[in-house]
Design a protein around this motif. Structure first.
Motif, PDB file in Angstrom:
ATOM      1  N   GLN A   1      35.715  64.278  39.799  1.00 32.22           N
ATOM      2  CA  GLN A   1      35.364  64.387  41.216  1.00 32.22           C
ATOM      3  C   GLN A   1      35.804  63.212  42.076  1.00 32.22           C
ATOM      4  OE1 GLN A   1      31.149  65.404  41.232  1.00 32.22           O
ATOM      5  NE2 GLN A   1      31.584  66.698  39.462  1.00 32.22           N
ATOM      6  N   SER A   2      36.554  62.279  41.510  1.00 33.83           N
ATOM      7  CA  SER A   2      37.012  61.159  42.339  1.00 33.83           C
ATOM      8  C   SER A   2      38.033  61.680  43.342  1.00 33.83           C
ATOM      9  CB  SER A   2      37.640  60.073  41.469  1.00 33.83           C
ATOM     10  OG  SER A   2      38.962  60.430  41.140  1.00 33.83           O
ATOM     11  N   GLU A   3      38.118  60.965  44.479  1.00 33.28           N
ATOM     12  CA  GLU A   3      38.962  61.466  45.562  1.00 33.28           C
ATOM     13  C   GLU A   3      40.426  61.582  45.139  1.00 33.28           C
ATOM     14  OE1 GLU A   3      37.807  59.865  49.477  1.00 33.28           O
ATOM     15  OE2 GLU A   3      39.964  59.821  49.833  1.00 33.28           O
ATOM     16  N   GLU A   4      40.897  60.597  44.385  1.00 33.67           N
ATOM     17  CA  GLU A   4      42.289  60.571  43.967  1.00 33.67           C
ATOM     18  C   GLU A   4      42.590  61.740  43.025  1.00 33.67           C
ATOM     19  OE1 GLU A   4      44.177  58.804  45.744  1.00 33.67           O
ATOM     20  OE2 GLU A   4      45.877  59.435  44.512  1.00 33.67           O
TER      21      GLU A   4
ATOM     22  N   ARG B   1      42.686  64.973  44.982  1.00 35.83           N
ATOM     23  CA  ARG B   1      43.875  65.129  45.802  1.00 35.83           C
ATOM     24  C   ARG B   1      45.028  65.699  44.981  1.00 35.83           C
ATOM     25  NH1 ARG B   1      48.257  62.343  47.974  1.00 35.83           N
ATOM     26  NH2 ARG B   1      48.028  60.538  46.613  1.00 35.83           N
TER      27      ARG B   1
ATOM     28  N   GLN C   1      44.378  67.865  54.275  1.00 32.99           N
ATOM     29  CA  GLN C   1      43.779  67.690  52.949  1.00 32.99           C
ATOM     30  C   GLN C   1      44.306  68.701  51.940  1.00 32.99           C
ATOM     31  OE1 GLN C   1      39.639  67.439  54.665  1.00 32.99           O
ATOM     32  NE2 GLN C   1      39.252  66.572  52.655  1.00 32.99           N
TER      33      GLN C   1
ATOM     34  N   THR D   1      46.921  61.983  51.865  1.00 37.08           N
ATOM     35  CA  THR D   1      45.844  61.001  51.765  1.00 37.08           C
ATOM     36  C   THR D   1      45.189  60.855  53.130  1.00 37.08           C
ATOM     37  OG1 THR D   1      47.307  59.195  52.373  1.00 37.08           O
ATOM     38  CG2 THR D   1      47.131  59.705  50.032  1.00 37.08           C
ATOM     39  N   LYS D   2      44.016  60.210  53.132  1.00 45.57           N
ATOM     40  CA  LYS D   2      43.297  59.998  54.393  1.00 45.57           C
ATOM     41  C   LYS D   2      44.164  59.236  55.389  1.00 45.57           C
ATOM     42  CE  LYS D   2      38.442  60.498  53.628  1.00 45.57           C
ATOM     43  NZ  LYS D   2      37.515  59.997  52.609  1.00 45.57           N
TER      44      LYS D   2
END
Ligand SMILES: Nc1ncnc2c1ncn2[C@@H]1O[C@H](COP(=O)(O)OP(=O)(O)O)[C@@H](O)[C@H]1O
Ligand SMILES: [Mg+2]
Lengths: 261, 214
Positions: free
Chosen positions: A76-79, A82, B120, B125-126
């Motif tokens: 579940q980490s953002e990286e 992504r 997204q 990326t943000k």
């Protein structure tokens, strides 16, 4: 082996349970139609698949690899997310094209940004960018908008914008392409051109999950249909079964309301 | 009392007005962004402080704020006052920070969620989403309200005379004690030319951004 397997997917907003354990799987090259009344959780389901919402329970596997498991924080980490979300593409109900870019740039932007992260980008910059552009132009042929490459979104009709949005999602070669009521925001006379593009994708065996209220279209284009009500799968099966001979009382009532409308 | 000496004197005053103008912009534009982030923060104490700041500053006259900054330290704590220009800049920067922060906030919040989400799901990326998608849309949204506010700032610089800072109108006013009125009208020319230039500049920027709609 299914390309996508969703198990026990749960999502709550505050203390309102919107998805209460959704299970389904999808074979490569198949189109799955998801139907259900407004508020039944269809959009939330697609948003979970694309990680715009983080599910509270359950797991998502693509090609037998668990890409998300609510009980494993490491997924579940953002990286991580992504990268994992690139398995999926999403076409929104409201297109969401980037207004400051031409149709072509809308389609190439994400590819270019991804390519820039690659190690060999500096040396082969020109080639890579030309390649991305050429692939995008092929997609414009597919959606029948080769003459609109350099138009800005506000210069396109809703139907044309949605077709560009489809090309934008396809450009990243997702394993599974999701559609959230792709024609609901369109004038009736414009839905045909969008449905035609989706139909051509189905003919090419693109793996798709399509949330739609177009029952006729769902019957023609899908290999399987999922009827969702109040956050659970009520009935699933071949389109002829679910749409023409539903077994469940709730499905019958839903379809009746639709044929009367 | 010929035209040339008056012009020179007025230019000296106008120079101070310009200093107020440019330093206020220079300070308030970035600070406004910080405060707008505070107002949009999910961290409640920060949000409350930012919103409270904006409410107080926008809800009271700039003239009052100016007087408090200049006379306040002396009257309340017996301290020596700031130099006049410093006091003016402190008051103006605080005041315009509040106004700019609200413009930024409405510009940022006006960008539909779908724009972030489209970025997204395309694996951006943000940072990429902010710089490649959101920023220009925000700029386009804030140019008209910012140009209004900045043109107001040109004219607000004249408030500096309440603490006897010799800006252009104060200079012109000294002539009226000698019964000469025309320099006062003449100051209007300076403001008109300056605001006219700004109007052209902002019109240019708006036309530059006219190729897309948000
Ligand atoms: N971000 C959210 N916060 C709170 N409730 C939400 C949110 N998103 C959706 N819901 C609620 O979840 C339910 C299902 O919504 P949705 O998935 O959009 O349904 P559908 O797409 O089938 O119409 C609705 O009752 C809706 O109000
Ligand atoms: Mg929906």
């Amino acid at each position: 082996m299914p390309i996508l397997e969703v198990k026990g997917l749960k999502k709550c907003f505050g203390n309102v349970a919107v998805l209460e354990g959704i299970d389904f799987s999808l074979q490569k090259g198949e189109a799955l139609a998801i139907i259900g009344s407004s508020g039944s959780g269809k959009t939330t389901l697609l948003r979970c698949l694309n990680f715009l919402e983080l599910p509270d329970g359950g797991s998502i596997s693509v090609n037998d690899e668990i890409i998300f498991d609510a009980s494993v924080p490491a997924t579940q980490s953002e990286e991580e997310i992504r990268k994992k979300r690139l398995h999926f593409g999403l076409v929104f109900q409201s297109f969401n094209l980037f207004p400051q870019y031409t149709a072509l740039k809308n389609v190439t932007l994400a590819c270019e940004l991804l390519a820039k992260d690659a190690a060999d980008f500096k040396e082969d910059r020109k080639e890579i960018l030309t390649d991305i552009e050429n692939r995008a132009k092929l997609l414009f042929e597919q959606i029948g908008l080769s003459d609109k490459l350099y138009f800005y979104p506000h210069q396109l009709s809703g139907g044309q914008q949605q077709r560009v949005a489809i090309a934008r999602a396809l450009a990243l070669n997702p394993d599974i392409l999701c559609f959230d009521e792709p024609t609901s925001a369109l004038d009736p006379e414009l839905t045909g051109e969008v449905l035609k593009v989706i139909r051509s994708l189905a003919d090419k065996k693109t793996t798709m999950v399509i949330v739609t209220h177009e029952m006729q279209f769902a019957r023609e284009v899908s290999d399987n249909v999922l009827f969702i009500d109040a956050g659970v799968v009520v009935e699933a099966g071949k389109p002829e079964e679910v749409l023409l001979n539903p077994k469940e009382e709730r499905t019958k009532r839903f379809l009746e309301r639709y044929s009367n409308a | 009392m010929n035209f040339l000496t008056v012009t020179t004197k007025l230019l000296e005053g106008f120079w101070l007005s310009c200093i107020i103008f440019f330093f206020t912009l220079f300070g308030a534009m970035p600070l406004g962004l910080l405060v707008s982030f505070g107002s949009m923060s999910k961290f409640r104490p920060l949000k409350i402080i930012s919103k409270g700041f904006v409410w107080v500053i926008r809800g009271t006259p700039l003239m009052l704020q100016l007087m408090i900054v200049y006379y306040g330290p002396g009257l309340m704590f017996g301290l020596t006052a700031f130099p006049k220009m410093t006091a003016v800049l402190i008051a103006f920067i605080i005041n315009y920070t509040a106004y700019f922060s609200e413009i930024y906030r409405s510009g940022i919040e006006g960008v539909p969620r779908g724009q972030y989400e489209a970025g997204q799901v395309l694996g951006m990326t943000k940072t990429q989403i902010f710089f490649k998608i959101i920023l220009l849309q925000v700029v386009k949204r804030i140019v008209p309200p910012m140009s209004n506010e900045i043109i107001t700032l040109v004219k607000d610089t004249s408030l500096a005379r309440v603490i006897a800072l010799m800006e252009i109108i104060m200079v012109a006013f000294t002539y009226t004690t000698k019964g000469v009125i025309w320099p006062l009208f003449y100051t209007g020319v300076f403001y008109l030319v300056f605001c006219g230039g700004l109007t052209l500049l902002f019109g240019f920027i708006e036309r530059k951004l006219d190729y897309f709609r948000v």
